[in-house]
Write a protein that holds these residues in place. Structure first.
Motif, PDB file in Angstrom:
ATOM      1  N   ALA A  13       0.819  -1.225   0.000  1.00  0.00           N
ATOM      2  CA  ALA A  13       0.000   0.000   0.000  1.00  0.00           C
ATOM      3  C   ALA A  13       0.847   1.267   0.000  1.00  0.00           C
ATOM      4  O   ALA A  13       0.372   2.324  -0.422  1.00  0.00           O
ATOM      5  CB  ALA A  13      -0.934  -0.005   1.213  1.00  0.00           C
ATOM      6  N   THR A  14       2.094   1.169   0.480  1.00  0.00           N
ATOM      7  CA  THR A  14       2.954   2.356   0.493  1.00  0.00           C
ATOM      8  C   THR A  14       3.706   2.501  -0.830  1.00  0.00           C
ATOM      9  O   THR A  14       4.459   3.454  -1.000  1.00  0.00           O
ATOM     10  CB  THR A  14       3.995   2.269   1.629  1.00  0.00           C
ATOM     11  N   GLY A  15       3.525   1.556  -1.745  1.00  0.00           N
ATOM     12  CA  GLY A  15       4.310   1.557  -2.982  1.00  0.00           C
ATOM     13  C   GLY A  15       3.544   2.086  -4.178  1.00  0.00           C
ATOM     14  O   GLY A  15       2.408   2.583  -4.069  1.00  0.00           O
ATOM     15  N   ASN A  16       4.165   1.929  -5.314  1.00  0.00           N
ATOM     16  CA  ASN A  16       3.703   2.468  -6.584  1.00  0.00           C
ATOM     17  C   ASN A  16       2.323   1.894  -6.985  1.00  0.00           C
ATOM     18  O   ASN A  16       1.341   2.634  -7.092  1.00  0.00           O
ATOM     19  CB  ASN A  16       4.805   2.085  -7.596  1.00  0.00           C
ATOM     20  N   ILE A  17       2.226   0.587  -7.139  1.00  0.00           N
ATOM     21  CA  ILE A  17       0.962  -0.006  -7.588  1.00  0.00           C
ATOM     22  C   ILE A  17      -0.027  -0.113  -6.425  1.00  0.00           C
ATOM     23  O   ILE A  17      -1.193   0.294  -6.544  1.00  0.00           O
ATOM     24  CB  ILE A  17       1.195  -1.416  -8.195  1.00  0.00           C
ATOM     25  N   GLY A  18       0.428  -0.653  -5.281  1.00  0.00           N
ATOM     26  CA  GLY A  18      -0.472  -0.816  -4.137  1.00  0.00           C
ATOM     27  C   GLY A  18      -1.097   0.510  -3.726  1.00  0.00           C
ATOM     28  O   GLY A  18      -2.279   0.569  -3.371  1.00  0.00           O
ATOM     29  N   LEU A  35      -1.366  -2.710   4.103  1.00  0.00           N
ATOM     30  CA  LEU A  35      -0.362  -3.474   4.848  1.00  0.00           C
ATOM     31  C   LEU A  35       1.009  -2.841   4.636  1.00  0.00           C
ATOM     32  O   LEU A  35       1.359  -2.474   3.516  1.00  0.00           O
ATOM     33  CB  LEU A  35      -0.336  -4.915   4.315  1.00  0.00           C
ATOM     34  N   THR A  36       1.788  -2.737   5.712  1.00  0.00           N
ATOM     35  CA  THR A  36       3.146  -2.216   5.595  1.00  0.00           C
ATOM     36  C   THR A  36       4.022  -2.867   6.655  1.00  0.00           C
ATOM     37  O   THR A  36       3.525  -3.281   7.701  1.00  0.00           O
ATOM     38  CB  THR A  36       3.177  -0.682   5.764  1.00  0.00           C
ATOM     39  N   ARG A  37       5.321  -2.923   6.359  1.00  0.00           N
ATOM     40  CA  ARG A  37       6.271  -3.392   7.381  1.00  0.00           C
ATOM     41  C   ARG A  37       6.660  -2.250   8.306  1.00  0.00           C
ATOM     42  O   ARG A  37       7.206  -2.479   9.364  1.00  0.00           O
ATOM     43  CB  ARG A  37       7.515  -3.980   6.702  1.00  0.00           C
ATOM     44  N   ASN A  38       6.430  -1.011   7.880  1.00  0.00           N
ATOM     45  CA  ASN A  38       6.886   0.173   8.638  1.00  0.00           C
ATOM     46  C   ASN A  38       5.753   1.173   8.824  1.00  0.00           C
ATOM     47  O   ASN A  38       5.701   2.185   8.127  1.00  0.00           O
ATOM     48  CB  ASN A  38       8.021   0.872   7.867  1.00  0.00           C
TER      49      ASN A  38
HETATM   50  N1  NAP Z   1       8.330  -2.650 -12.658  1.00  0.00           N
HETATM   51  C1  NAP Z   1       7.714  -3.491 -13.485  1.00  0.00           C
HETATM   52  O1  NAP Z   1       7.738  -3.282 -14.711  1.00  0.00           O
HETATM   53  C2  NAP Z   1       6.992  -4.704 -12.937  1.00  0.00           C
HETATM   54  C3  NAP Z   1       6.305  -5.521 -13.827  1.00  0.00           C
HETATM   55  C4  NAP Z   1       5.553  -6.607 -13.309  1.00  0.00           C
HETATM   56  C5  NAP Z   1       5.540  -6.842 -11.953  1.00  0.00           C
HETATM   57  N2  NAP Z   1       6.251  -6.033 -11.103  1.00  0.00           N
HETATM   58  C6  NAP Z   1       6.144  -6.318  -9.656  1.00  0.00           C
HETATM   59  O2  NAP Z   1       5.235  -5.400  -9.114  1.00  0.00           O
HETATM   60  C7  NAP Z   1       5.454  -5.285  -7.715  1.00  0.00           C
HETATM   61  C8  NAP Z   1       5.006  -3.936  -7.214  1.00  0.00           C
HETATM   62  O3  NAP Z   1       5.759  -2.930  -7.865  1.00  0.00           O
HETATM   63  P1  NAP Z   1       5.775  -1.452  -7.288  1.00  0.00           P
HETATM   64  O4  NAP Z   1       6.373  -0.597  -8.358  1.00  0.00           O
HETATM   65  O5  NAP Z   1       4.446  -1.091  -6.734  1.00  0.00           O
HETATM   66  O6  NAP Z   1       6.823  -1.628  -6.104  1.00  0.00           O
HETATM   67  P2  NAP Z   1       7.240  -0.582  -4.969  1.00  0.00           P
HETATM   68  O7  NAP Z   1       6.784   0.799  -5.282  1.00  0.00           O
HETATM   69  O8  NAP Z   1       8.696  -0.808  -4.728  1.00  0.00           O
HETATM   70  O9  NAP Z   1       6.424  -1.075  -3.699  1.00  0.00           O
HETATM   71  C9  NAP Z   1       6.693  -2.301  -3.119  1.00  0.00           C
HETATM   72  C10 NAP Z   1       5.809  -2.426  -1.887  1.00  0.00           C
HETATM   73  O10 NAP Z   1       5.916  -3.745  -1.402  1.00  0.00           O
HETATM   74  C11 NAP Z   1       5.887  -3.713  -0.004  1.00  0.00           C
HETATM   75  N3  NAP Z   1       6.664  -4.873   0.441  1.00  0.00           N
HETATM   76  C12 NAP Z   1       7.864  -5.284  -0.020  1.00  0.00           C
HETATM   77  N4  NAP Z   1       8.262  -6.388   0.614  1.00  0.00           N
HETATM   78  C13 NAP Z   1       7.275  -6.679   1.518  1.00  0.00           C
HETATM   79  C14 NAP Z   1       7.098  -7.690   2.494  1.00  0.00           C
HETATM   80  N5  NAP Z   1       8.027  -8.635   2.698  1.00  0.00           N
HETATM   81  N6  NAP Z   1       5.973  -7.682   3.237  1.00  0.00           N
HETATM   82  C15 NAP Z   1       5.027  -6.709   3.079  1.00  0.00           C
HETATM   83  N7  NAP Z   1       5.143  -5.726   2.162  1.00  0.00           N
HETATM   84  C16 NAP Z   1       6.249  -5.713   1.401  1.00  0.00           C
HETATM   85  C17 NAP Z   1       6.498  -2.383   0.415  1.00  0.00           C
HETATM   86  O11 NAP Z   1       5.822  -1.930   1.575  1.00  0.00           O
HETATM   87  P3  NAP Z   1       6.525  -1.444   2.971  1.00  0.00           P
HETATM   88  O12 NAP Z   1       7.942  -1.041   2.641  1.00  0.00           O
HETATM   89  O13 NAP Z   1       5.662  -0.306   3.411  1.00  0.00           O
HETATM   90  O14 NAP Z   1       6.437  -2.632   3.850  1.00  0.00           O
HETATM   91  C18 NAP Z   1       6.162  -1.487  -0.781  1.00  0.00           C
HETATM   92  O15 NAP Z   1       5.003  -0.721  -0.521  1.00  0.00           O
HETATM   93  C19 NAP Z   1       6.942  -5.553  -7.544  1.00  0.00           C
HETATM   94  O16 NAP Z   1       7.044  -6.455  -6.465  1.00  0.00           O
HETATM   95  C20 NAP Z   1       7.399  -6.176  -8.848  1.00  0.00           C
HETATM   96  O17 NAP Z   1       7.899  -7.483  -8.613  1.00  0.00           O
HETATM   97  C21 NAP Z   1       6.961  -4.973 -11.572  1.00  0.00           C
END
Ligand code: NAP
Length: 277
Positions: A13-18, A35-38
């Motif tokens: 939820a704190t990230g790009n897609i979530g 959901l977040t770890r922090n």
């Molecule tokens: N970039 C692409 O082109 C692409 C394409 C297909 C799929 N994806 C996948 O899409 C996913 C989401 O991308 P995004 O850009 O939204 O990533 P992002 O902005 O880096 O966000 C990742 C999120 O995942 C959470 N997270 C990471 N590890 C965790 C854990 N162990 N337990 C709970 N939460 C966890 C983090 O939350 P907290 O730090 O707050 O805990 C953070 O909010 C990636 O995982 C990637 O594998 C990416």
């Protein structure tokens, strides 16, 4: 017991897609728990609850899932830079909580989490989103400073998808019937090489940009310096060197699911132009 009260738990939820999934669900009037770890660092929109949990340690997620009817799940662990290995334990915690629908965003290939959720008999929808348009933000610094984009594999083709389209699809699959057991390949409506992409970006910014080709080793070294794990470097470079056909083939899923065409890259550039100026 299966919950049907409408609380949607959103991992990432704190990230790009979530983050966009949270906003889209709130916009549609759903109750959302992010959901977040922090939690102390988490900034969620007004109206979203914050819940603590680490997907790599599924027992920590149990309280966050209490009473939830749907879960938006990621498959990648930021701490290790590798796919989550906690699939079976996670599936058990999700099943115990009575979650009715799970929507899983894959990490580029079907991994142990999706498999475990399916094996547990949960109603899962997998979103096989191909390359996000937001990956283009990695070019922002060199575009701002030098008007330059540096990448290896200049001929790589990609049917980039707008993040908001992924969020809107997820909001539907998390809250509507008819998507259980489905794998949706999500792309935009156009296929780009890097040269095409740089041209559209330059046109949107009103400036000529130059493309400089890197060797594969330079691209690997750049990722290592940015802190990517060896596994993540291999995955990304492997994808760029030999992308799966789905990565450069326009999928009709966004249009079929949302009833309108996918957003374009030119639209994404217009929305994000300030980051490149
Ligand atoms: N970039 C692409 O082109 C692409 C394409 C297909 C799929 N994806 C996948 O899409 C996913 C989401 O991308 P995004 O850009 O939204 O990533 P992002 O902005 O880096 O966000 C990742 C999120 O995942 C959470 N997270 C990471 N590890 C965790 C854990 N162990 N337990 C709970 N939460 C966890 C983090 O939350 P907290 O730090 O707050 O805990 C953070 O909010 C990636 O995982 C990637 O594998 C990416």
């Amino acid at each position: 017991m299966i919950n049907d009260n409408g609380i949607v738990v959103v991992a990432g939820a704190t990230g790009n897609i979530g983050g966009k999934v949270v906003a889209e669900l709130l916009r549609r009037g759903h109750r959302v728990r992010g959901l977040t770890r922090n939690p102390e660092r988490a900034r969620l929109p007004d109206g979203a609850e914050v819940a603590v949990g680490d997907l790599a340690d599924p027992e920590t997620v149990r309280p966050a899932l209490a009473g939830a009817s749907a879960l938006f799940l990621l498959t990648y662990d930021a701490a290790t830079g590798a796919p989550l290995r906690s699939g079976p334990e996670l599936a058990k915690v999700v099943a115990d909580a009575g979650v009715r629908r799970v929507t899983t965003l894959w990490g580029g290939e079907t991994g142990p989490v999706e498999q475990a959720i399916a094996d547990a008999g949960l109603a899962q929808t997998t979103l096989q989103a191909m390359e996000f348009m937001s990956n283009t933000l990695a070019w922002a610094e060199s575009v701002r400073a030098e008007g330059v984009v540096r990448e290896a594999f200049p001929e790589m083709r990609s049917a980039l998808i707008h993040e908001q389209d992924i969020a809107e699809v997820a909001a539907r699959t998390l809250t509507e019937d008819g998507h259980a057991g489905r794998d949706y390949v999500l792309t935009g409506s156009e296929v780009f090489t890097y040269a095409d992409r740089v041209r559209v970006l330059g046109a949107g910014l009103g400036r000529d940009l130059r493309f400089i080709e890197l060797t594969e080793e330079q691209a690997r070294e750049r990722m290592r310096q940015a802190g990517y794990s060896a596994e993540a470097v291999d995955h990304v470079i492997g994808w760029h060197a030999d992308p799966p056909r789905e990565g450069y083939t326009v999928s009709p899923a966004v249009e079929q699911l949302l009833g309108r065409p996918a957003r374009t890259f030119a639209q994404w550039v217009a929305e994000h132009a300030d980051a490149f100026r």
